[in-house]
Scaffold this motif. Structure first.
Motif, PDB file in Angstrom:
ATOM      1  N   ARG A   1      43.584 144.962 103.761  1.00  0.00           N
ATOM      2  CA  ARG A   1      44.600 145.730 103.033  1.00  0.00           C
ATOM      3  C   ARG A   1      44.116 147.149 102.748  1.00  0.00           C
ATOM      4  O   ARG A   1      44.852 148.121 102.929  1.00  0.00           O
ATOM      5  CB  ARG A   1      44.933 145.009 101.726  1.00  0.00           C
ATOM      6  CG  ARG A   1      45.892 145.764 100.812  1.00  0.00           C
ATOM      7  CD  ARG A   1      46.082 145.000  99.507  1.00  0.00           C
ATOM      8  NE  ARG A   1      46.802 145.769  98.514  1.00  0.00           N
ATOM      9  CZ  ARG A   1      46.924 145.423  97.237  1.00  0.00           C
ATOM     10  NH1 ARG A   1      46.378 144.283  96.806  1.00  0.00           N
ATOM     11  NH2 ARG A   1      47.596 146.182  96.390  1.00  0.00           N
ATOM     12  N   MET A   2      42.859 147.271 102.347  1.00  0.00           N
ATOM     13  CA  MET A   2      42.311 148.589 102.010  1.00  0.00           C
ATOM     14  C   MET A   2      42.123 149.459 103.247  1.00  0.00           C
ATOM     15  O   MET A   2      42.451 150.648 103.241  1.00  0.00           O
ATOM     16  CB  MET A   2      40.980 148.416 101.267  1.00  0.00           C
ATOM     17  CG  MET A   2      41.131 147.778  99.892  1.00  0.00           C
ATOM     18  SD  MET A   2      39.537 147.436  99.084  1.00  0.00           S
ATOM     19  CE  MET A   2      38.987 149.119  98.688  1.00  0.00           C
ATOM     20  N   ILE A   3      41.610 148.885 104.334  1.00  0.00           N
ATOM     21  CA  ILE A   3      41.379 149.698 105.533  1.00  0.00           C
ATOM     22  C   ILE A   3      42.692 150.126 106.161  1.00  0.00           C
ATOM     23  O   ILE A   3      42.767 151.168 106.835  1.00  0.00           O
ATOM     24  CB  ILE A   3      40.498 148.933 106.557  1.00  0.00           C
ATOM     25  CG1 ILE A   3      39.850 149.922 107.552  1.00  0.00           C
ATOM     26  CG2 ILE A   3      41.295 147.889 107.310  1.00  0.00           C
ATOM     27  CD1 ILE A   3      38.863 150.864 106.956  1.00  0.00           C
ATOM     28  N   GLY A   4      43.754 149.374 105.906  1.00  0.00           N
ATOM     29  CA  GLY A   4      45.063 149.758 106.421  1.00  0.00           C
ATOM     30  C   GLY A   4      45.521 151.107 105.899  1.00  0.00           C
ATOM     31  O   GLY A   4      46.269 151.822 106.572  1.00  0.00           O
ATOM     32  N   LYS A   5      45.064 151.479 104.702  1.00  0.00           N
ATOM     33  CA  LYS A   5      45.427 152.769 104.129  1.00  0.00           C
ATOM     34  C   LYS A   5      44.614 153.915 104.711  1.00  0.00           C
ATOM     35  O   LYS A   5      44.896 155.086 104.423  1.00  0.00           O
ATOM     36  CB  LYS A   5      45.256 152.717 102.610  1.00  0.00           C
ATOM     37  CG  LYS A   5      46.170 151.692 101.947  1.00  0.00           C
ATOM     38  CD  LYS A   5      45.928 151.614 100.455  1.00  0.00           C
ATOM     39  CE  LYS A   5      46.812 150.534  99.826  1.00  0.00           C
ATOM     40  NZ  LYS A   5      46.599 150.412  98.366  1.00  0.00           N
TER      41      LYS A   5
END
Length: 507
Positions: A18-22
């Motif tokens: 979820r975090m790397i998607g940003k």
């Protein structure tokens, strides 16, 4: 050039994903999420392939060690030769970090020459570090009993974290040994010794500049250059062009943006014609600025008026360059090294104070100019390189007396740019590279020379529905509102944004 996330005793693969998607804009070529076997460590990575494009995927898992890194290690070939090629499984420059760490030398991180941020984990230890100037970003947040690391603040948006800190430039955190400052900025010299030879100093500076550009041009993909038409970017482009032609590589691709007819566009054309680069340009409009202002502020992670203004032309330059190359040289850092800002002129009779101010300013770049350069180029999946901030060049430039950087101008000197001349020694060192009119051209800020300030008034009036000029207070309030609209936790972002007001000290 990449983006990464590391969760150390703080989360699982789903959270890391979820975090790397940003941060996906930082690395569109490849990505991955990896857990360190039998340990509470998860790393995620998104990659822009520059060196070792075929086999340099991350996270790098070797034995009980897991690594994610962002940036470039320019001396990786030398380190490979020292460490032994047999150790390496990939052509990636980042792998050198892992093998240096395994040697367990006390100052192993200081052997890395380049721009970088990384996190390395073993089953019972976490190590995170950042390059000397903070060219590459790195943040850390508390999450329960563990830590979360990320390349940009937006990775933490909407995530339950207790506190966020910036890993300072030239610092290393080791969960076993604590914090270390592994690099300290050399103190700038004030006045020359009696034996100083100005001509030889200029000649040596020219040699060091050439070595820095050669080092920062290393890549497995083509490297271009931003060309604003100002002194700093023109020097970078001129040296790079000579080096490429000497190697039979063909002309350097250069990129310039500005309002149609702006001084920067016209000057850049002249420079490109003089050095023989393969030049591209884009003329933006007030509507372009209105359409992209929210995008700039979101990626910049700041609502500071001066930072936003300077970021806008960077966005269009990055988009233009990314159509053809993955990496570009920039002239960032020359003003801090050689006294290039208008406010420096007040120090002309105070060389010790000027030297101290330049040293201080170099240490603040990570949260101002370098934040703008990194965020805006990476928003377009483009790597920006800053040869003026090469460690060897910094060492030499800091040894040059401040009296040679900013000096009073002889009123009979036809090359005079005013009562005082900024970056005097840099101009002398590179006088043969460019037309004299450009070498001694008075500096203009990028947002001014490109016409951004003029076009911005039209863009702001469009957004706000105003018929008259928009003052600075209203401009700042709009930028803050636009930032707040893009983030779930905007106060976190605003709390970590640098400002130009804080960055410049009065004499």
């Amino acid at each position: 050039m990449c983006g990464f996330v590391c969760l150390w005793r703080a989360g699982d693969e789903a959270l890391a994903k979820r975090m790397i998607g940003k941060l996906a804009h930082r690395g569109p070529d490849a990505g991955g999420v990896t857990r360190l076997p039998e340990a509470d460590v998860v790393m995620a990575h998104c990659r822009l392939s520059i060196i070792g494009p075929e086999d340099g995927a991350q996270p790098i898992l070797q034995g009980d060690d897991l690594l994610v890194a962002n940036g470039e290690i320019y001396n990786h070939a030398d380190l490979r030769a020292i460490l032994g090629e047999a150790l390496f499984r990939t052509a990636s420059d980042s792998e050198t970090i892992l093998h240096l760490f395994r040697r367990a030398e006390s100052r192993w991180v200081a052997r890395l020459d380049g721009m970088f941020a990384f996190v390395l984990a073993t089953p019972d230890r976490i190590v995170a570090a950042r390059d000397p100037l903070g060219i590459k970003p790195l943040y850390v947040a508390r999450m329960g009993d563990g830590y979360a690391f990320a390349s940009e603040l937006k990775a933490f948006d909407g995530i339950d974290v207790e506190h966020i800190d910036t890993i300072p430039p030239g610092c290393l955190y080791d969960s076993r040994d604590g914090w270390r400052t592994w690099f300290r900025m050399p103190q700038g010299a004030a006045e020359p010794e009696d034996t100083l030879d100005e001509a030889r100093t200029a000649e040596e500076l020219r040699l060091v500049l050439g070595q820095a550009v050669e080092k920062w041009m290393v890549a497995d993909v083509e490297v271009g250059a931003f060309l604003s038409g100002g002194l700093d970017s023109s020097i970078m482009a001129a040296i790079a062009q000579r080096q490429r032609m000497r190697r039979g590589m063909g002309p350097l691709k250069t990129f310039s943006v500005g309002l149609d007819g702006s001084p920067d566009l016209l000057a850049a054309r002249q420079v490109a014609a003089h050095i023989g680069s393969d030049h591209r340009e884009y003329a933006f409009t007030a509507q372009d600025l209105a359409d992209n202002l929210s995008h700039v502020i979101y990626h910049l992670e700041s609502a500071d008026v001066d930072l936003v203004r300077s970021a806008i032309p960077n966005l269009f330059a990055a988009r233009l360059a990314r159509r053809e190359v993955k990496a570009v040289l920039t002239g960032e850092g020359a003003d801090e090294l050689f006294a290039g800002y208008d406010y420096h002129h007040a120090y002309v009779d105070a060389p010790r104070a000027l030297a101290d101010e330049l040293t201080r300013a170099l240490g603040t770049m990570h949260n101002i100019n370098l934040q703008r350069v990194d965020r805006i180029t990476m928003a377009e999946s483009l790597e920006a390189r800053t040869p003026f901030l090469d460690r060897d060049l910094i060492d030499f430039a800091q040894s040059i007396p401040a009296t040679l950087k900013l000096r009073r101008t002889d009123p009979n000197d036809a090359e005079a740019t005013g009562p005082t001349t900024e970056k005097w020694i840099l101009r002398k060192a590179c006088a043969d590279l460019l037309p004299a009119a450009l070498v001694w051209r008075k500096k203009a800020q990028f947002d001014e020379g490109s016409g951004t300030v003029e076009a911005l008034q039209g863009a702001l009036a469009t957004i706000l529905g105003s018929e008259g000029p928009v003052d600075r207070a209203a401009e700042g309030a709009l930028y803050t509102r636009l930032l707040r609209e893009r983030y779930e936790n905007p106060d976190r972002i605003l709390a970590h944004a640098g400002t130009w007001t804080d960055a410049r000290l009065a004499v």
